[in-house]
Design a protein around this motif. Structure first.
Motif, PDB file in Angstrom:
ATOM      1  N   UNK A  18      30.122  41.349  36.555  1.00  0.00           N
ATOM      2  CA  UNK A  18      30.499  41.287  37.960  1.00  0.00           C
ATOM      3  C   UNK A  18      30.083  42.562  38.676  1.00  0.00           C
ATOM      4  N   UNK A  19      29.664  42.449  39.925  1.00  0.00           N
ATOM      5  CA  UNK A  19      29.350  43.651  40.700  1.00  0.00           C
ATOM      6  C   UNK A  19      30.588  44.534  40.862  1.00  0.00           C
ATOM      7  N   UNK A  20      30.384  45.833  40.928  1.00  0.00           N
ATOM      8  CA  UNK A  20      31.503  46.765  41.084  1.00  0.00           C
ATOM      9  C   UNK A  20      32.301  46.476  42.346  1.00  0.00           C
ATOM     10  N   UNK A  21      31.607  45.994  43.384  1.00  0.00           N
ATOM     11  CA  UNK A  21      32.288  45.712  44.637  1.00  0.00           C
ATOM     12  C   UNK A  21      33.323  44.589  44.468  1.00  0.00           C
ATOM     13  N   UNK A  22      33.017  43.615  43.610  1.00  0.00           N
ATOM     14  CA  UNK A  22      33.959  42.525  43.345  1.00  0.00           C
ATOM     15  C   UNK A  22      35.023  42.977  42.355  1.00  0.00           C
ATOM     16  N   UNK A  23      34.577  43.653  41.305  1.00  0.00           N
ATOM     17  CA  UNK A  23      35.479  44.026  40.223  1.00  0.00           C
ATOM     18  C   UNK A  23      36.589  44.957  40.707  1.00  0.00           C
ATOM     19  N   UNK A  24      36.288  45.845  41.610  1.00  0.00           N
ATOM     20  CA  UNK A  24      37.278  46.833  42.061  1.00  0.00           C
ATOM     21  C   UNK A  24      38.272  46.270  43.053  1.00  0.00           C
ATOM     22  N   UNK A  25      38.054  45.055  43.556  1.00  0.00           N
ATOM     23  CA  UNK A  25      38.950  44.501  44.585  1.00  0.00           C
ATOM     24  C   UNK A  25      39.764  43.312  44.093  1.00  0.00           C
ATOM     25  N   UNK A  26      39.639  42.957  42.817  1.00  0.00           N
ATOM     26  CA  UNK A  26      40.353  41.789  42.300  1.00  0.00           C
ATOM     27  C   UNK A  26      41.840  42.077  42.189  1.00  0.00           C
TER      28      UNK A  26
END
Length: 666
Positions: A18-26
């Motif tokens: 997963x992109x970091x942008x998605x992973x950090x906001x879950x």
């Protein structure tokens, strides 16, 4: 949502990369119960749609992301990537079973629970893939024999539960609940996560099945678990054309997927690490998945149009002795040997797999995989084993790849908050027991036997199985004048006896056999006052009644009351048919001769100066006709039946000519 987020969500998202942008906001969404499942309106983009959007992104312009409509089953709490998958599920035994559960006022079951219910039944639910399947059943056989067997078995268990076995049943229920909790069968198939990258009321979805038992127990840390599952891209190994393991001692994380049923077996070992392409791009698409090993076997083991495997039929009725049964029995053993040998060859990969996704319905298929047998690789109690949390089709390599992509793809779904709040505000209404419906009157043993005889006899007659019909009547001591039940149904009202139904089906052999060998009474009338002879729709069937009158004699039945004309022997019927055939051929020859004479006198003339036939008609040799023109001329004015007969005669003459030339050449 900004443009960058739109571009990010437009491409397929792989759970293990997963992109970091998605992973950090879950953030885990709480309360995603079955009520929430029923309010889902949007589902993830299918693999084909995601590919198309990914390719469109490379074009000169990028439009807004396409909104994909949802396909889900609120009854079974399952979701589907395509409409075809949803339609396939609606025809499945799981959906039919849950419909019956709902009609009974009981709760539906999940797919893992349904598989446990039918684990001891010798049938296969996975024999169909598409409408052009060679195992397609008739419209009347849509509901699987397995489902019928399961419902009957549950009815018997319910009767026993009302007796003195309450304690045992409670103990069994506790054990079943314990096993269900161990496998996570009672939990919803998906976990939902919120993210500011998504539009309002939209959530990311991940299948619970891709997590281990310990990982799924503590949902509070599930986001951290997903972060730990992120993998670096790896170069793809060189594939082998024969499907053998490309890396027998592969150390990276990988999973095993397997499907078996209906004589079809497919297995695949797939690496979870995303593949590093030459361009440096990564992703979970079909062409970018790293398949370490794959193999399929297909054997003829199921009894066409009859349902079930050969072994199931042998266990129920004893070994059959037909050629087809011997072939199916041999193929079942061959398939078992091939599958077990393959598992032994893949033992290194299977022992190191993180998860084992297996679909094997029925005791025969489960024995093939789980034995017990010497040197078995798979164990039924392996905690890594998972069932597929969605509907699957026939076992093929493409179906396994589709399932892998479905399991590892991050879903995007929209949940209607108003509907969710409504269901949460009314828990008592959903928890309250439904009012008991009046139970259907229980049939007596005699009534059940009568219905069984009706279904069996009508099946034999529709398939023109005269020997099987006569054997069934004899073995079960059933009269040839048996009255079908229920008598008030439209079909049984018109054709209440086997002889009526055989005559209505225009089955001359069955009519003759029931009269001469079965002893059926031709004078019985249906509720419309019609005898079996009155229902006969062609001359062959009517002749069968007359031939039976000749063979049985005038004193056997009141033939006049049966409205059957004078007796007719088989020889007389055959001579009459031969005489009529010759008379028809004679008239046809005369018609052709008259037509040729008419064409010679009235046909078109060849213009002067053309060929040798100056002033002659075409039929007199003015212009030579081609073979096609001659055939068309011969067939002119003929009926379709006469044209078929003429074509048959041409082929016969051609065959005789070829045989004569071969004999002369020899």
């Amino acid at each position: 949502m900004d443009k960058k987020s739109e571009d990010l969500l437009r491409r397929p998202l792989y759970v293990y990369d997963l992109p970091d942008q998605v992973l950090s906001t879950l953030t885990l969404k709480r309360g995603a119960t079955s009520d929430t499942q029923s309010t889902i309106k949007e589902t993830t983009k299918s693999a084909a749609q995601a590919d198309a959007q990914s390719e469109a992104q490379d074009g000169p312009t990028s439009g807004a992301p396409t909104v994909v409509g949802s396909q889900s089953c609120s009854l079974c709490t399952l979701s589907f990537a395509t409409v075809e998958d949803q339609r396939s599920h609606l025809k499945s035994d799981l959906h039919h079973y849950n419909l019956k559960q709902k009609l009974r006022g009981q709760n539906p079951v999940s797919e893992p629970e349904f598989e446990k219910l039918i684990a001891n039944l010798d049938e296969s639910l996975s024999g169909s893939d598409s409408p052009d399947s060679d195992e397609e059943e008739d419209e009347d056989d849509k509901e699987s024999n397995i489902l019928t067997t399961l419902l009957k078995k549950q009815a018997v268990l319910a009767d026993k539960a009302n007796g003195n076995n309450t304690g045992d049943n409670e103990e069994d229920g506790e054990d079943g609940n314990r096993r269900k909790k161990q496998r996570g069968g009672g939990a919803q198939p998906m976990l939902y996560f919120s993210s500011p990258l998504l539009p309002q009321n939209s959530y990311f979805g991940v299948y619970r099945a891709i997590f281990g038992l310990e990982e799924s127990k503590n949902e509070g840390n599930i986001v951290e678990v997903i972060k730990k599952k992120q993998l670096e891209p790896t170069p793809a190994p060189k594939p082998r054309a024969d499907g053998a393991p490309s890396q027998t001692n592969y150390k990276g994380p990988h999973i095993f997927l397997c499907m078996i049923g209906g004589g079809h077996f497919a297995a695949m070992v797939v690496s979870l690490a995303p593949r590093q392409t030459k361009q440096g791009s990564v992703g979970p698409l079909n062409r970018e998945a790293t398949v370490l090993a794959h193999k399929t076997f297909h054997r003829y083991t199921t009894r066409r149009k009859q349902g079930g495997s050969q072994s199931a039929n042998d266990n129920a009725k004893g070994n059959a002795h037909s050629a087809g049964s011997s072939i199916r029995r041999y193929n079942e053993q061959a398939l078992t040997d091939e599958v077990r040998l393959l598992l032994q060859d893949w033992k290194g990969l299977l022992d190191t797999s993180e998860l084992l996704f297996i679909r094997a319905t029925g005791s025969t298929n489960r024995r093939t995989l789980f034995g017990p047998y010497e040197g078995q690789v798979l164990r039924a109690n392996d905690p890594r084993i998972r069932s597929f949390p969605f509907s699957t089709r026939r076992a093929t390599q493409n179906e396994l790849m589709r399932s892998f992509i479905e399991l590892t793809r991050l879903k995007v779904r929209e949940i209607d908050p108003s509907q969710e709040a409504k269901t949460q505000d009314e828990p008592s209404a959903k928890a309250s027991p439904k009012p008991a419906k009046p139970a259907a009157p229980k049939l007596t043993e005699e009534e059940e036997t009568t219905l069984l005889h009706t279904s069996q006899l009508q099946a034999f007659i529709r398939r023109s199985k005269l020997p099987a019909l006569l054997t069934y009547l004899k073995n079960n001591d059933v009269s040839a004048d048996f009255l079908f039940q229920p008598a008030d149904s439209q079909q049984n009202y018109h054709a209440p006896t086997p002889l009526h139904l055989a005559a209505n089906q225009n089955s001359a052999p069955l009519v003759l056999g029931l009269l001469t060998k079965g002893g059926a009474d031709p004078t019985l009338a249906n509720n419309e006052g019609k005898t079996p002879f009155d229902l006969a729709g062609d001359r062959a069937t009517r002749d069968a009644f007359r031939v039976a009158r000749s063979e049985l004699g005038e004193t056997r039945w009141d033939w006049d009351a049966a409205r059957i004309p004078a007796a007719l022997t088989k020889d007389e019927a055959e001579k009459r048919d031969e005489r009529e055939r010759k008379e028809a051929e004679r008239k046809e020859a005369e018609r052709r001769k008259a037509e040729e004479l008419r064409l010679q006198s009235e046909g078109p003339k060849v213009p002067d100066g053309v060929g040798k036939g100056r002033g002659k008609s075409l039929l007199e040799g003015g212009v030579a006709k081609s073979a096609q023109e001659k055939r068309l001329e011969e067939a002119r004015g003929l009926t379709p039946e006469q044209r078929v007969r003429l074509d048959r005669e041409r082929r016969a003459r051609a065959a005789e000519e070829r045989l004569r030339r071969m004999q002369q050449g020899g």
